[in-house]
Write a protein that holds these residues in place. Structure first.
Motif, PDB file in Angstrom:
ATOM      1  N   THR A  37       0.470  -7.519 -12.927  1.00 48.98           N
ATOM      2  CA  THR A  37      -0.175  -8.109 -11.756  1.00 48.98           C
ATOM      3  C   THR A  37      -1.233  -7.156 -11.225  1.00 48.98           C
ATOM      4  O   THR A  37      -1.244  -5.964 -11.543  1.00 48.98           O
ATOM      5  N   HIS A  38      -2.132  -7.697 -10.404  1.00 47.27           N
ATOM      6  CA  HIS A  38      -3.228  -6.944  -9.803  1.00 47.27           C
ATOM      7  C   HIS A  38      -3.603  -7.678  -8.523  1.00 47.27           C
ATOM      8  O   HIS A  38      -3.733  -8.905  -8.533  1.00 47.27           O
ATOM      9  N   VAL A  39      -3.749  -6.954  -7.423  1.00 48.04           N
ATOM     10  CA  VAL A  39      -4.108  -7.592  -6.153  1.00 48.04           C
ATOM     11  C   VAL A  39      -5.391  -6.973  -5.613  1.00 48.04           C
ATOM     12  O   VAL A  39      -5.515  -5.746  -5.524  1.00 48.04           O
ATOM     13  N   GLY A  94      -0.875   0.017  -2.055  1.00 48.68           N
ATOM     14  CA  GLY A  94       0.272   0.136  -1.160  1.00 48.68           C
ATOM     15  C   GLY A  94       0.986  -1.157  -0.839  1.00 48.68           C
ATOM     16  O   GLY A  94       2.065  -1.125  -0.231  1.00 48.68           O
ATOM     17  N   MET A  95       0.429  -2.302  -1.222  1.00 47.58           N
ATOM     18  CA  MET A  95       1.100  -3.571  -0.918  1.00 47.58           C
ATOM     19  C   MET A  95       2.465  -3.614  -1.603  1.00 47.58           C
ATOM     20  O   MET A  95       2.596  -3.274  -2.771  1.00 47.58           O
ATOM     21  N   HIS A 146       5.549  -0.916  -5.020  1.00 41.26           N
ATOM     22  CA  HIS A 146       4.300  -0.870  -4.255  1.00 41.26           C
ATOM     23  C   HIS A 146       3.151  -0.690  -5.235  1.00 41.26           C
ATOM     24  O   HIS A 146       3.276   0.060  -6.217  1.00 41.26           O
ATOM     25  N   LEU A 147       2.055  -1.353  -4.953  1.00 38.34           N
ATOM     26  CA  LEU A 147       0.881  -1.271  -5.823  1.00 38.34           C
ATOM     27  C   LEU A 147       0.223   0.100  -5.701  1.00 38.34           C
ATOM     28  O   LEU A 147       0.181   0.691  -4.622  1.00 38.34           O
ATOM     29  N   ASN A 148      -0.310   0.588  -6.808  1.00 39.58           N
ATOM     30  CA  ASN A 148      -0.962   1.893  -6.826  1.00 39.58           C
ATOM     31  C   ASN A 148      -2.386   1.804  -6.274  1.00 39.58           C
ATOM     32  O   ASN A 148      -2.813   0.745  -5.772  1.00 39.58           O
ATOM     33  N   ASP A 183       2.439   0.330 -11.683  1.00 38.78           N
ATOM     34  CA  ASP A 183       2.190   1.474 -12.557  1.00 38.78           C
ATOM     35  C   ASP A 183       2.390   1.172 -14.043  1.00 38.78           C
ATOM     36  O   ASP A 183       1.950   1.934 -14.884  1.00 38.78           O
ATOM     37  N   GLY A 184       3.050   0.097 -14.357  1.00 39.76           N
ATOM     38  CA  GLY A 184       3.265  -0.301 -15.749  1.00 39.76           C
ATOM     39  C   GLY A 184       3.589  -1.772 -15.808  1.00 39.76           C
ATOM     40  O   GLY A 184       3.577  -2.456 -14.788  1.00 39.76           O
TER      41      GLY A 184
END
Length: 118
Positions: A6-8, A19-20, A40-42, A48-49
């Motif tokens: 995923t990607h936001v 941080g989401m 949490h999103l980086n 992270d993977g």
């Protein structure tokens, strides 16, 4: 080999949603859900993977829960109570475990969109 990612992107600020908080759940055939992981999103707005790969990537119905309001409040955005968008629960299906499933989310405090990415 297949995997889920995923990607936001924060469209209000034009940047990744670093941080989401996100929760991955499996929607069970008999009803209910099973929480698989919370993360949490980086800095790039990504996990992270891979979220699922190998034996963990199973056909079925899945849900990603994106904690949108908490993210925007942490960025200092004044939101009403209750917020217009609080948590985006995105239900999707995995049919082919050999495929790559990428689930992007474009989000602001007032709107969101998604698609199956590559």
């Amino acid at each position: 080999m297949g995997h889920l990612s995923t990607h936001v992107l924060d469209t209000a600020h034009g940047c990744p949603a670093a941080g989401m908080a996100v929760t991955l759940q499996r929607i069970l055939p008999e009803g209910g859900v099973e929480t698989c992981q919370r993360f949490h999103l980086n800095a790039d707005g990504r996990a992270d993977g891979p979220l699922l790969s190998g034996e963990a990537l199973q056909a079925g119905r899945w849900r990603l829960c994106f904690e949108v309001a908490a993210y925007f409040r942490a960025r200092g955005v004044a939101l009403p109570e209750p917020p217009f968008i609080d948590v985006v629960n995105l239900d999707f299906g995995i049919a082919d475990v050999q495929s790559k499933y990428h689930v992007p989310l474009l989000v602001s405090p007032w709107s969101y969109s998604t698609y199956r990415g590559s």
